[in-house]
Design a protein around this motif. Structure first.
Motif, PDB file in Angstrom:
ATOM      1  N   ALA A  46       0.944  -1.069  -0.069  1.00  0.00           N
ATOM      2  CA  ALA A  46      -0.200   0.318  -0.186  1.00  0.00           C
ATOM      3  C   ALA A  46       0.939   1.040  -0.081  1.00  0.00           C
ATOM      4  O   ALA A  46       0.477   2.355  -0.455  1.00  0.00           O
ATOM      5  N   CYS A  47       2.186   1.298   0.705  1.00  0.00           N
ATOM      6  CA  CYS A  47       2.549   2.408   0.532  1.00  0.00           C
ATOM      7  C   CYS A  47       3.608   2.557  -0.336  1.00  0.00           C
ATOM      8  O   CYS A  47       3.568   3.910  -0.805  1.00  0.00           O
ATOM      9  N   ARG A  48       4.086   2.102  -1.174  1.00  0.00           N
ATOM     10  CA  ARG A  48       4.914   1.900  -2.444  1.00  0.00           C
ATOM     11  C   ARG A  48       3.695   2.221  -3.863  1.00  0.00           C
ATOM     12  O   ARG A  48       3.930   3.055  -4.387  1.00  0.00           O
ATOM     13  N   ALA A  49       2.340   1.869  -3.459  1.00  0.00           N
ATOM     14  CA  ALA A  49       1.362   2.151  -4.549  1.00  0.00           C
ATOM     15  C   ALA A  49       1.966   2.566  -6.153  1.00  0.00           C
ATOM     16  O   ALA A  49       2.493   2.818  -6.873  1.00  0.00           O
ATOM     17  N   GLY A  50       2.336   1.212  -5.913  1.00  0.00           N
ATOM     18  CA  GLY A  50       2.967   0.696  -7.380  1.00  0.00           C
ATOM     19  C   GLY A  50       4.604   1.072  -8.036  1.00  0.00           C
ATOM     20  O   GLY A  50       4.855   0.413  -8.845  1.00  0.00           O
ATOM     21  N   THR A  51       5.204   1.805  -6.713  1.00  0.00           N
ATOM     22  CA  THR A  51       6.102   2.220  -7.137  1.00  0.00           C
ATOM     23  C   THR A  51       7.136   1.385  -6.657  1.00  0.00           C
ATOM     24  O   THR A  51       6.939  -0.001  -6.192  1.00  0.00           O
ATOM     25  N   THR A  52       8.835   1.399  -7.255  1.00  0.00           N
ATOM     26  CA  THR A  52       9.898   0.722  -7.418  1.00  0.00           C
ATOM     27  C   THR A  52      10.534   1.831  -6.232  1.00  0.00           C
ATOM     28  O   THR A  52      12.026   1.024  -6.056  1.00  0.00           O
ATOM     29  N   THR A  53      10.179   3.170  -6.306  1.00  0.00           N
ATOM     30  CA  THR A  53      11.727   3.695  -5.526  1.00  0.00           C
ATOM     31  C   THR A  53      11.373   3.835  -4.514  1.00  0.00           C
ATOM     32  O   THR A  53      10.240   3.018  -3.500  1.00  0.00           O
ATOM     33  N   ALA A  54      12.294   4.490  -3.860  1.00  0.00           N
ATOM     34  CA  ALA A  54      12.825   3.917  -2.072  1.00  0.00           C
ATOM     35  C   ALA A  54      11.619   4.843  -1.402  1.00  0.00           C
ATOM     36  O   ALA A  54      11.370   4.049  -0.508  1.00  0.00           O
ATOM     37  N   TYR A  55      10.604   5.472  -2.434  1.00  0.00           N
ATOM     38  CA  TYR A  55       9.483   6.587  -1.674  1.00  0.00           C
ATOM     39  C   TYR A  55       8.389   6.162  -2.612  1.00  0.00           C
ATOM     40  O   TYR A  55       9.012   6.393  -3.199  1.00  0.00           O
ATOM     41  N   ALA A  56       6.649   6.602  -1.767  1.00  0.00           N
ATOM     42  CA  ALA A  56       5.980   6.041  -3.275  1.00  0.00           C
ATOM     43  C   ALA A  56       6.194   7.681  -4.016  1.00  0.00           C
ATOM     44  O   ALA A  56       4.961   7.645  -5.246  1.00  0.00           O
ATOM     45  N   PHE A  57       6.801   8.644  -4.012  1.00  0.00           N
ATOM     46  CA  PHE A  57       7.189  10.017  -4.645  1.00  0.00           C
ATOM     47  C   PHE A  57       8.470   9.724  -5.161  1.00  0.00           C
ATOM     48  O   PHE A  57       8.564  10.955  -6.098  1.00  0.00           O
ATOM     49  N   GLY A  58       9.289   8.986  -5.519  1.00  0.00           N
ATOM     50  CA  GLY A  58      10.548   8.847  -6.344  1.00  0.00           C
ATOM     51  C   GLY A  58      11.694   8.498  -4.771  1.00  0.00           C
ATOM     52  O   GLY A  58      10.980   7.928  -4.167  1.00  0.00           O
ATOM     53  N   ASP A  59      12.488   8.949  -5.101  1.00  0.00           N
ATOM     54  CA  ASP A  59      13.791   8.641  -4.648  1.00  0.00           C
ATOM     55  C   ASP A  59      14.131  10.025  -3.530  1.00  0.00           C
ATOM     56  O   ASP A  59      14.805   9.725  -2.629  1.00  0.00           O
ATOM     57  N   CYS A  60      12.982  10.393  -3.358  1.00  0.00           N
ATOM     58  CA  CYS A  60      13.058  11.604  -2.292  1.00  0.00           C
ATOM     59  C   CYS A  60      11.704  12.443  -1.870  1.00  0.00           C
ATOM     60  O   CYS A  60      10.956  11.873  -2.060  1.00  0.00           O
ATOM     61  N   LEU A  61      12.427  12.561  -0.472  1.00  0.00           N
ATOM     62  CA  LEU A  61      10.465  13.560   0.191  1.00  0.00           C
ATOM     63  C   LEU A  61      10.136  15.401   0.273  1.00  0.00           C
ATOM     64  O   LEU A  61      11.674  15.683   0.480  1.00  0.00           O
ATOM     65  N   THR A  62       9.933  15.916   0.231  1.00  0.00           N
ATOM     66  CA  THR A  62      10.020  16.755   0.567  1.00  0.00           C
ATOM     67  C   THR A  62       8.521  16.820   1.631  1.00  0.00           C
ATOM     68  O   THR A  62       8.251  16.108   2.448  1.00  0.00           O
ATOM     69  N   MET A  63       8.787  18.451   2.215  1.00  0.00           N
ATOM     70  CA  MET A  63       7.447  18.234   3.943  1.00  0.00           C
ATOM     71  C   MET A  63       6.352  18.955   2.949  1.00  0.00           C
ATOM     72  O   MET A  63       5.760  18.348   4.072  1.00  0.00           O
ATOM     73  N   ALA A  64       6.134  18.641   2.147  1.00  0.00           N
ATOM     74  CA  ALA A  64       4.878  18.585   1.488  1.00  0.00           C
ATOM     75  C   ALA A  64       3.968  17.724   1.385  1.00  0.00           C
ATOM     76  O   ALA A  64       2.673  17.150   1.465  1.00  0.00           O
ATOM     77  N   GLN A  65       4.818  15.934   0.843  1.00  0.00           N
ATOM     78  CA  GLN A  65       4.865  14.989   0.916  1.00  0.00           C
ATOM     79  C   GLN A  65       5.001  13.672   1.837  1.00  0.00           C
ATOM     80  O   GLN A  65       3.833  13.642   2.370  1.00  0.00           O
ATOM     81  N   ALA A  66       5.153  14.855   3.652  1.00  0.00           N
ATOM     82  CA  ALA A  66       5.923  13.699   4.296  1.00  0.00           C
ATOM     83  C   ALA A  66       6.373  14.370   5.688  1.00  0.00           C
ATOM     84  O   ALA A  66       6.402  15.065   5.786  1.00  0.00           O
ATOM     85  N   ASN A  67       5.314  13.450   6.947  1.00  0.00           N
ATOM     86  CA  ASN A  67       5.933  14.630   8.090  1.00  0.00           C
ATOM     87  C   ASN A  67       6.788  14.093   8.860  1.00  0.00           C
ATOM     88  O   ASN A  67       7.194  12.482   9.298  1.00  0.00           O
ATOM     89  N   PHE A  68       8.290  14.128   8.421  1.00  0.00           N
ATOM     90  CA  PHE A  68       9.631  13.746   9.133  1.00  0.00           C
ATOM     91  C   PHE A  68      10.429  14.746   9.523  1.00  0.00           C
ATOM     92  O   PHE A  68      10.047  16.060   9.713  1.00  0.00           O
ATOM     93  N   ASP A  69      11.753  14.617  10.044  1.00  0.00           N
ATOM     94  CA  ASP A  69      13.117  15.175  10.768  1.00  0.00           C
ATOM     95  C   ASP A  69      13.947  15.864   9.280  1.00  0.00           C
ATOM     96  O   ASP A  69      14.506  14.416   9.002  1.00  0.00           O
TER      97      ASP A  69
END
Length: 178
Positions: A46-69
């Motif tokens: 479910a997290c991957r949502a059909g992707t093979t990258t590190a994150y469902a959004f690609g190989d990086c995250l932004t603060m608009a996509q995830a709540n992390f440090d």
């Protein structure tokens, strides 16, 4: 209890694995459908949502996509916004969804899974389930205090089932009606 009891849209946190399981059982009896914690494999799917990258959004995250440090994330290593860490959960709909419309699979609060933690099997397994017994339960997703690398789709963690924290919650799966 949520970090800000004034909002009904914050994730449930500070629950143990037995608490999460008890809620699923209660909801199943109340609603007439079957609810349970996802297996570790179901959670990652479910997290991957059909992707093979590190994150469902690609190989990086932004603060608009995830709540992390975001400490350690620089424009040279991962382009994106340079917002300071939020240091607390955000409401369910505050960030982008993955391609399947699921909110907060990366960061916000880590989530209990049904499985006991154990090493992965040596061979490929279709829809694997963890062992029937063990000491710790799997937690997935990272949380608002996690570094970006700890929010990867494949990142696994575990805690004793009695562990409770403002950074740990759960999500349920509803089983299809027969």
């Amino acid at each position: 209890p949520a970090a800000d009891a004034g909002s009904e849209n914050l994730p449930v946190s500070c629950v143990t694995w037995p608490d999460a399981r008890a809620f699923a059982d209660w909801l199943s009896k109340t609603d007439g459908r079957t609810y349970r914690l996802p297996t570790e494999a179901q959670w990652e799917y479910a997290c991957r949502a059909g992707t093979t990258t590190a994150y469902a959004f690609g190989d990086c995250l932004t603060m608009a996509q995830a709540n992390f440090d975001p400490r350690g994330v620089t424009p040279a290593t991962c382009p994106g916004d340079a917002l300071p860490p939020r240091k607390q959960p955000v409401t369910a709909d505050a960030l982008e969804t993955n391609a399947w419309g699921l909110y907060n699979m990366h960061g916000n609060v880590a989530e209990w899974c049904a499985d006991f933690h154990a090493p992965y099997p040596e061979r490929a397994v279709k829809d694997p389930r963890g062992p029937a017994t063990g000491v710790e339960r799997v937690i997935r997703g990272g949380h608002f205090l996690s570094r970006m690398r700890d929010c990867r789709s494949a990142k696994r963690s575990s805690f004793p089932p009695e562990y409770a924290s403002s950074a740990v919650g759960f999500r349920l799966v509803a089983l299809a009606d027969d």
